[in-house]
Design an enzyme around this catalytic site. Structure first.
Site, mmCIF file in Angstrom:
data_model
loop_
_atom_site.group_PDB
_atom_site.id
_atom_site.type_symbol
_atom_site.label_atom_id
_atom_site.label_comp_id
_atom_site.label_asym_id
_atom_site.label_seq_id
_atom_site.Cartn_x
_atom_site.Cartn_y
_atom_site.Cartn_z
ATOM 1 C CG HIS A 121 -2.696 7.762 1.311
ATOM 2 N ND1 HIS A 121 -3.414 8.532 0.411
ATOM 3 C CD2 HIS A 121 -2.015 8.629 2.083
ATOM 4 C CE1 HIS A 121 -3.152 9.811 0.640
ATOM 5 N NE2 HIS A 121 -2.316 9.898 1.653
ATOM 6 C CG ASP A 198 0.285 3.836 -2.916
ATOM 7 O OD1 ASP A 198 -0.620 4.363 -2.239
ATOM 8 O OD2 ASP A 198 1.409 4.357 -3.048
ATOM 9 C CD GLN A 201 4.875 7.091 2.915
ATOM 10 O OE1 GLN A 201 6.007 7.093 3.393
ATOM 11 N NE2 GLN A 201 4.165 8.181 2.814
ATOM 12 C CE LYS A 224 4.454 10.617 -0.180
ATOM 13 N NZ LYS A 224 3.846 11.097 1.053
ATOM 14 C CB CYS A 361 -4.557 10.353 3.976
ATOM 15 S SG CYS A 361 -4.617 12.112 3.813
HETATM 16 C C1 LIG Z 1 0.909 5.304 0.676
HETATM 17 C C2 LIG Z 1 0.567 6.617 0.031
HETATM 18 N N1 LIG Z 1 -0.140 6.620 -1.127
HETATM 19 C C3 LIG Z 1 -0.462 7.778 -1.744
HETATM 20 C C4 LIG Z 1 -0.087 9.001 -1.204
HETATM 21 C C5 LIG Z 1 -0.443 10.273 -1.956
HETATM 22 O O1 LIG Z 1 0.757 10.764 -2.523
HETATM 23 P P1 LIG Z 1 0.680 12.160 -3.326
HETATM 24 O O2 LIG Z 1 -0.194 11.916 -4.521
HETATM 25 O O3 LIG Z 1 2.122 12.473 -3.698
HETATM 26 O O4 LIG Z 1 0.091 13.151 -2.362
HETATM 27 C C6 LIG Z 1 0.634 9.041 -0.015
HETATM 28 C C7 LIG Z 1 1.014 10.370 0.590
HETATM 29 N N2 LIG Z 1 1.266 10.287 1.994
HETATM 30 C C8 LIG Z 1 1.349 11.322 2.809
HETATM 31 C C9 LIG Z 1 1.271 12.633 2.530
HETATM 32 O O5 LIG Z 1 1.431 13.294 3.739
HETATM 33 N N3 LIG Z 1 1.602 12.396 4.760
HETATM 34 C C10 LIG Z 1 1.559 11.169 4.203
HETATM 35 O O6 LIG Z 1 1.688 10.117 4.822
HETATM 36 C C11 LIG Z 1 0.982 7.831 0.612
HETATM 37 O O7 LIG Z 1 1.705 7.817 1.748
#
Ligand SMILES: Cc1ncc(COP(=O)(O)O)c(CNc2co[nH]c2=O)c1O
Length: 403
Positions: A121, A198, A201, A224, A361
């Site tokens: 991501h 990370d 997911q 999540k 992303c």
């Molecule tokens: C693998 C992964 N890493 C980092 C992030 C960032 O997470 P945040 O800091 O909580 O925003 C996401 C967010 N993924 C997604 C957010 O919206 N659709 C998605 O797939 C992610 O899927």
């Protein structure tokens, strides 16, 4: 006993309608839905014990502090960290990655090497690019394969004595690929490199054990895994968190301040400057309890059944291509031949089905497949086979309308 009806009754939002149709929420990869017990926790906090934490002498502040630090311990136990002070409460995965990337800016030397995977991501690519710009370190990439898996043979070839840091997601948000992170960590440690995983997911589907994985850092977001937005966690081995300088200066992260010199607080507060998301942290702890009450074995079983049924039914549609067919969580990224994913998503929305479209992303993955993006259906334990049928019929209708 896992009862889908009882589970779905926990989520008020699942009763919603959109465009006069019953909501079928299949965008769980973007954010999961929130069970009533987490909603009630947020209302309870602001109704009964909202106060700033850690230094108040009054009852509300003490109550809020106790609940916040209880949440930290719940999170520590969930991820099986050795110490609660190895859990830094953040605003989310992105924040956690940036804390680590910023910390290594004062450690990396020109010519050092950083390895990231092709499946990352953007929040686990851009901070490392920024770090390389600052330090003169060199970014290397583990290539991906057509089935959405990583080329582990090439990963082992990339590792060398100059490798200092390795970053990889536990699960790809765009494809659902579950990466062999234990192998990735073990191989990196042979060269003395540190590894950040990370877990954004992974945490909705898996209960990671950071000590068993021997991860140096592990990041995730509460939203999540049935928690609120704006709060997450960074796990770091004690000795590594001690090594890194503070990420932000301010209140909370200090021991003493004079104009001549400031001394910093110990862990975890060194990395928790300013007033934290107190309510979010407390609700994160309740979300952890909720996920464990459902049971990760039940979650895995329900989601794998949905994944195989949805895959089987979608594959019957001529002109539909699925991206990412390797070992994965309940995510299906697909396209309809000759139709832009955005247009498919817009039609599905009109039919009550919420999916995500675009590059998610993860633009390097889309570049690999030479596509602008995909339609991504991401299932959670509270989804049903009937909802899969609604999705499949909606995709067929979209194909008919847009072809
Ligand atoms: C693998 C992964 N890493 C980092 C992030 C960032 O997470 P945040 O800091 O909580 O925003 C996401 C967010 N993924 C997604 C957010 O919206 N659709 C998605 O797939 C992610 O899927």
């Amino acid at each position: 006993m896992f009862s889908i009806d009882k589970i779905r009754a926990d989520f008020p939002i699942l009763q919603r309608e959109v465009h006069g149709k019953k909501l079928v929420y299949l965008d769980n990869g973007a954010t999961s839905q929130t069970p009533q017990v987490v909603i009630d926790t947020i209302v309870d906090y602001y109704s009964n014990y909202n106060a700033n934490i850690h230094r108040g002498v009054h009852t509300l502040s003490q109550e809020a502090t106790d609940k916040y630090e209880e949440a930290r311990i719940k999170i520590q136990k969930h991820f099986n960290a050795k110490h609660s002070y190895e859990i830094i409460l953040t605003s989310g995965t992105t924040h956690g990655v940036n804390i680590v990337a910023s910390g290594f800016a004062s450690i990396l030397q020109e010519g050092d090497e950083i390895i990231v995977s092709a499946l990352e991501h953007h929040s686990n690519i851009v901070p490392w690019q920024m770090l390389c710009e600052k330090t003169g370190a060199i970014l290397k990439v583990i290539p991906m394969d057509e089935d959405g898996s990583l080329r582990m043979d090439l990963y082992h070839e990339l590792l060398n004595p100059k490798t200092k840091l390795v970053f990889c997601n536990h699960v790809s948000n765009a494809l659902g690929t579950i990466n062999p992170i234990k192998e990735i960590i073990h191989a990196a440690h042979k060269f003395g490199a540190y590894v950040l995983i990370d877990g954004a997911q992974a945490v909705p589907h898996i209960k990671p054990d950071v000590q068993a994985l021997d991860a140096d850092f592990y990041v995730a977001s509460a939203h999540k895994m049935c928690g609120p937005t704006g709060v997450g966690m960074l796990y770091g081995k004690e000795e590594l968190l001690q090594l890194l300088p503070p990420y932000q200066g301010g209140g909370e992260m200090i021991e003493t301040v004079t104009f001549e010199k400031t001394t910093y607080a110990g862990l975890p507060h060194k990395f928790e400057a300013g007033t934290p998301n107190i309510c979010g942290g407390i609700a994160f702890g309740v979300a952890v309890d909720y996920m464990n009450s459902v049971g990760f074995d039940n979650i895995e079983k329900q989601e794998n059944e949905l994944l195989s049924y949805a895959t089987q039914e979608l594959e019957k549609i001529d002109g539909l291509k699925i991206y990412g067919t390797t070992n994965k969580t309940s995510v299906i990224s697909f396209n309809l031949e000759g139709i832009h994913p955005y247009d498919v998503g817009a039609i599905l929305d009109k039919l009550g089905v919420a999916v995500r479209t675009g590059h998610h992303c993860a633009q390097p993955i889309m570049d690999f497949y030479c596509i602008p993006g995909t339609v991504r259906a991401s299932f959670s334990f509270y989804n049903t086979k009937e909802e899969v049928d609604v999705l499949v019929n909606a995709v067929k209708k979209a194909q008919m309308m847009l072809s």
